[in-house]
Scaffold this active site. Structure first.
Site, short mmCIF file in Angstrom:
data_model
loop_
_atom_site.label_atom_id
_atom_site.label_comp_id
_atom_site.label_asym_id
_atom_site.label_seq_id
_atom_site.Cartn_x
_atom_site.Cartn_y
_atom_site.Cartn_z
N ARG A 1 4.18 5.19 -16.70
CA ARG A 1 5.24 5.87 -17.63
C ARG A 1 5.28 7.05 -17.11
NH1 ARG A 1 8.88 2.74 -20.85
NH2 ARG A 1 8.25 0.42 -19.72
N ARG B 1 0.63 8.67 -29.24
CA ARG B 1 0.90 7.19 -29.29
C ARG B 1 1.31 6.82 -27.28
NH1 ARG B 1 6.71 5.52 -32.24
NH2 ARG B 1 8.45 7.25 -31.51
N HIS B 2 1.50 7.71 -26.70
CA HIS B 2 1.97 7.87 -25.43
C HIS B 2 0.56 7.78 -24.70
CE1 HIS B 2 5.89 9.31 -27.49
NE2 HIS B 2 6.51 8.02 -25.90
N GLU C 1 5.58 10.57 -17.85
CA GLU C 1 6.51 10.79 -18.79
C GLU C 1 5.09 11.79 -19.56
OE1 GLU C 1 7.37 8.10 -21.65
OE2 GLU C 1 9.28 7.56 -20.69
N ARG D 1 -0.12 -0.42 -28.42
CA ARG D 1 0.31 0.46 -29.98
C ARG D 1 -0.13 -1.13 -31.02
NH1 ARG D 1 6.53 3.44 -28.51
NH2 ARG D 1 5.32 4.86 -27.14
N SER E 1 11.13 -2.84 -27.33
CA SER E 1 12.18 -2.90 -27.55
C SER E 1 12.79 -3.97 -26.63
CB SER E 1 12.62 -1.42 -26.29
OG SER E 1 13.94 -1.62 -26.35
#
Length: 557
Positions: free
Chosen positions: A320, A328-329, A322, A531, A481
């Site tokens: 990712r 937490r990323h 991001e 996580r 998710s």
């Protein structure tokens, strides 16, 4: 008297003859000095040689008198396989028996000319070893043993004894090893970038990377220093236990999926187009064109369902792009993905996913109790994760969660208009509310607004404002998710257009063709292994739950 008649003066003598004479004198002097220096150097060399010979003779004499000369030093070359014992294999039956162990030197100290101590470390566990002068153990062997460099790997043979007083500084406090032999396998440098014993304490909560010490003046190793020297950090008892828990999560996920009849798949991580998240992808050079690192196996999982595989799963890296520097990323993490067909309703898959997570979390507590207890010494929350007492996950609708937060006084106007998803702060607050009200740290929110879900998510037929999608939470933070996927090609293309995507865009052709050929109803989800480990153990940062973490600031080691 005329000038020509004046007596002539003798001309001054020239130095033509004197110069060579002076040069010869200087040459003789230089030669003399060179001879003196050579003689001096020779005498010096002879003295050094004599001293070296004397020291060699003394060493030889000492070696000749060293009754233990074959019992220590570099490990002897041999083709014989020497059975070794792991610290985890020690038991009451080990007392008074000779064993051989291979371990790191956690600490070494000479108590006296006749006594030295070693603290040996093996995968975080520690055992004390002692060596005392008694035939055939020599003082030379004691000096050698007490002077071993910390972190060196040694092979030690000794007798297992029961100490009079338990050794509080050792993990196995009820035994000690009385050394008979000690050989060097791999010597560590004298100066290490950090000490493993210092990394055994939790990193400070502050982001200040300056020098820090605890109340007793011992160094506190920051998270940055630990991650920069990750190999040393992994040697701590806590890190060893965390990596075992991580391995356990992957093993339990795989075990459950295989027992359910699911098929293990391996999807590409290099893709030809950014099809899922717009700009949040890593672009790579792929020969003469661009490629991208896959954000998830989502599209490939669905294509496998269209290929009549019925139930599939994967354990693989997810990328990712991001720029999120949060606790937490990560830009690369381990994804636990699955996809399944269902017969009547997507809740068949949601039930399966809930049971999967309850199985993983329950079995972690049952199978890894010792590791959890070790981690709890550094991170007290490791042992207090609350599971549903009835063995069933708590399931609430999105609107139920919204109501709980609104009741607590949180402004939910944007969420009521379906303009935004819950913020991280809202998720955490909701997690605390649910823990207090329902006594669980694991729960599920179902029926998220359609506006905050991806294009392939199925809308709720009863109310198209909502979707047949769900998120899983641990300690109030999202770990998964998932949703029912659209399996009808016309509906899928319409959903893409509603999200501003063009079905004819490069990269979608093969995916959409899978649905043109017919695809059964299906649903699934994607879990973040790192996580799960982080929240289950109550760690303050996901980087502690990643072997070699990658984030926007870190691309090493």
């Amino acid at each position: 008297m005329a000038d020509s008649e004046l007596p002539t003066r003798p001309k001054p003598e020239t130095n033509e003859a004197a110069a060579p004479a002076a040069e010869g004198a200087e040459s003789k002097s230089a030669s003399k000095n060179a001879l003196k220096k050579a003689a001096k150097d020779k005498a010096k060399a002879e003295k050094a040689a004599a001293r070296a010979a004397q020291e060699k003779a003394q060493a030889a004499a000492q070696d000749a008198n060293d009754t233990a000369k074959d019992l220590y030093g570099p490990i002897p070359e041999t083709e014989d396989v020497i059975p070794t014992t792991r610290f985890s294999e020690f038991s009451d039956d080990s007392y008074e028996k000779e064993v051989t162990v291979v371990a790191r030197v956690d600490n070494a100290r000479v108590q006296s000319a006749k006594l030295a101590f070693l603290m040996l470390r093996q995968q975080g566990q520690k055992v004390q070893a002692v060596i005392a002068a008694a035939e055939p153990i020599s003082r030379q062997m004691i000096k050698y043993t007490g002077g071993l460099n910390v972190n060196s790997i040694v092979q030690v043979t000794g007798i297992v004894k029961k100490p009079e007083v338990p050794i509080s500084s050792a993990t196995l406090s009820h035994l000690e090893l009385h050394i008979r032999k000690v050989y060097m396998i791999s010597e560590a440098a004298q100066q290490l970038p950090m000490q493993v014993k210092d990394a055994e304490r939790p990193p400070p909560e502050t982001t200040d990377e300056g020098a820090q010490v605890d109340a007793e003046g011992a160094p506190i190793v920051t998270l940055k220093t630990r991650l920069d020297n990750r190999v040393l950090d992994l040697q701590t008892e806590t890190s060893q236990a965390i990596t075992q828990i991580s391995s356990g999560v992957a093993e339990l996920f795989t075990e459950y999926m295989i027992k359910s009849g699911s098929r293990w798949i391996f999807t590409p991580k290099l893709v030809g187009a950014a099809t899922e998240g717009g700009s949040n992808v890593f672009e790579v050079k792929y020969f003469k064109r661009s490629g991208y690192l896959a954000q998830s196996p989502q599209l490939y999982k669905q294509m496998c369902i269209a290929g009549d595989m019925e139930s599939v799963f994967e354990v693989a890296p997810v990328f990712r792009a991001e720029d999120s520097n949060t606790h937490r990323h990560l830009t690369e993490f381990v994804g636990l993905d699955f996809e399944k067909t269902f017969h009547a309703h997507y809740h068949e898959v949601l039930d399966f996913a809930e049971d999967l997570l309850v199985f993983i979390l329950t079995q972690l507590k049952e199978r890894y109790g010792a590791q959890i207890a070790n981690i709890q010494k550094s991170y007290p929350k490791a042992g207090d994760f609350k599971l549903p007492k009835d063995g069933k996950a708590l399931r609430l609708n999105y609107m139920d969660g919204l109501a709980l937060l609104k009741e607590a006084g949180v402004d939910m106007s944007e969420q009521e208009r379906f303009e935004n998803d819950f913020t991280t702060a809202m998720e955490k607050q909701l997690g605390q509310i649910i823990r207090d009200k329902y006594d669980t740290d694991f729960y599920v929110l179902d029926k998220f607004p359609m506006s905050v879900r991806p294009f392939y998510t199925k809308a709720d037929p009863k109310d198209p404002r909502f979707s047949n999608s769900y998120d899983f939470f641990m300690r109030g933070e999202e770990i998964m998710s998932g949703a029912q996927r659209i399996h009808n090609i016309d509906e899928l293309e319409a959903s893409m257009r509603s999200k501003g995507l063009d079905p004819t865009q490069e990269g979608f052709e093969d995916y959409l063709n899978a649905f043109r050929q017919g695809c059964p109803p299906h649903a699934g989800g994607g879990l973040g292994l790192n996580r799960i480990v982080m929240f289950f153990l109550g760690l303050p940062n996901v980087r502690l739950a990643s072997l070699f973490p990658r984030d926007p600031q870190r691309l090493r080691p």
